[in-house]
Design an enzyme around this catalytic site. Sequence first.
Site, mmCIF file in Angstrom:
data_model
loop_
_atom_site.group_PDB
_atom_site.id
_atom_site.type_symbol
_atom_site.label_atom_id
_atom_site.label_comp_id
_atom_site.label_asym_id
_atom_site.label_seq_id
_atom_site.Cartn_x
_atom_site.Cartn_y
_atom_site.Cartn_z
ATOM 1 N N PRO A 173 0.808 -1.217 0.000
ATOM 2 C CA PRO A 173 0.000 0.000 0.000
ATOM 3 C C PRO A 173 0.842 1.269 0.000
ATOM 4 C CG PRO A 173 -0.106 -1.150 2.124
ATOM 5 C CD PRO A 173 0.820 -1.919 1.268
ATOM 6 N N GLU B 266 3.526 21.590 9.274
ATOM 7 C CA GLU B 266 4.984 21.616 9.361
ATOM 8 C C GLU B 266 5.443 21.713 10.817
ATOM 9 O OE1 GLU B 266 6.486 25.223 7.666
ATOM 10 O OE2 GLU B 266 7.815 24.189 6.299
ATOM 11 N N GLY B 267 6.677 21.254 11.089
ATOM 12 C CA GLY B 267 7.243 21.543 12.411
ATOM 13 C C GLY B 267 7.721 20.337 13.202
ATOM 14 N N ARG B 268 7.494 19.075 12.695
ATOM 15 C CA ARG B 268 7.984 17.927 13.451
ATOM 16 C C ARG B 268 9.472 17.738 13.204
ATOM 17 N NH1 ARG B 268 2.357 18.447 13.045
ATOM 18 N NH2 ARG B 268 1.422 17.435 14.875
#
Lengths: 70, 70, 70, 70, 70, 70
Positions: free
Chosen positions: F2, F10-12
């Site tokens: 799969p 955004e931001g990790r």
Amino acid sequence: MPYITIKLTEGRTLDQKRFLVNSVTDSIVNSLGVTPDFVRIELVELKKDIFAVGGELVCDFGRSDLKEEE
Amino acid sequence: MPYITIKLTEGRTLDQKRFLVNSVTDSIVNSLGVTPDFVRIELVELKKDIFAVGGELVCDFGRSDLKEEE
Amino acid sequence: MPYITIKLTEGRTLDQKRFLVNSVTDSIVNSLGVTPDFVRIELVELKKDIFAVGGELVCDFGRSDLKEEE
Amino acid sequence: MPYITIKLTEGRTLDQKRFLVNSVTDSIVNSLGVTPDFVRIELVELKKDIFAVGGELVCDFGRSDLKEEE
Amino acid sequence: MPYITIKLTEGRTLDQKRFLVNSVTDSIVNSLGVTPDFVRIELVELKKDIFAVGGELVCDFGRSDLKEEE
Amino acid sequence: MPYITIKLTEGRTLDQKRFLVNSVTDSIVNSLGVTPDFVRIELVELKKDIFAVGGELVCDFGRSDLKEEE
């Protein structure tokens, strides 16, 4: 957010889909620390006559080596 | 990879789809130099009552100038 | 229509992309019989720190067997 | 361009969809200043057994607080 | 839901984008009768070297007839 | 297959993304019984000036009630 799309070939049972969305939601919640209710999952079940691997529609597949993937 | 999605209005035959995925896979392989088996193509066949051009659903179309596109 | 999206890992040159969109457009036109100007292609170039295979981000890849695909 | 995809749960009438694509096209034209005929809208109607919120398929929903959203 | 994706070529100002998402949200709310806070809109701004019309990347465009669309 | 797409603001950090793709791949493998190497995950990190909730770009957010989601 987050919004998750899971593309997979057709053929899973409703219970498999229940288990899948529940398990993936847990992974998302534990990884990103968001509230479960903000997690949306869309399953895109691909029919075998509209999905191709290696230039061949899966419905025409003969090569067993790829069967397991699909 | 690569993963290709081709959106087109509903109505092509299975053979047209076979020719399409085979031909596009060749183009991808020749352009990017990847192995055919890594090329995945998904056809998204749009029904005419869920696709709109110029604010009008294709199923309500009357203007011949756009008919050929659809 | 048709609208084509091609997802591939980052790193191709502008000329490779020119050849790719030209070649795929030809395949679409020859397979579906639509006018070239109606064919739209979007390239989605995936950075290696946001694409994962087998649970591993491609930027962290060590297994050579998958290197060619990416 | 522009190409717009609207994902919504299944169940709207054809007239609702007509009103929707017409109204959204007007918004796009007024905001971006493009010609209506260049605006394409695809409606993706999600069946309730392939869309999940909070780890639960919408078809299994019992919590009324989310019913209005779906 | 609903989740809306608007693909458009790069170059609009922040204010144009503010007006766009506000106007489209109003259209969605008035057409579908959902609460504004459930409406999510994603803008996909396409760079001109990854989007092609008629087999040509938009960054290579010379034909004025398509310039207005982009 | 799969093929999974996870859209998130955004931001990790890279490590959060590593944990996320690894955990979601496990969920997919355990739910669907496919081989890990066939599972592809694409993270789509949405900038706050191209994602809107309730008609407002997230970068313009003031309402604390939605802050946690984004």
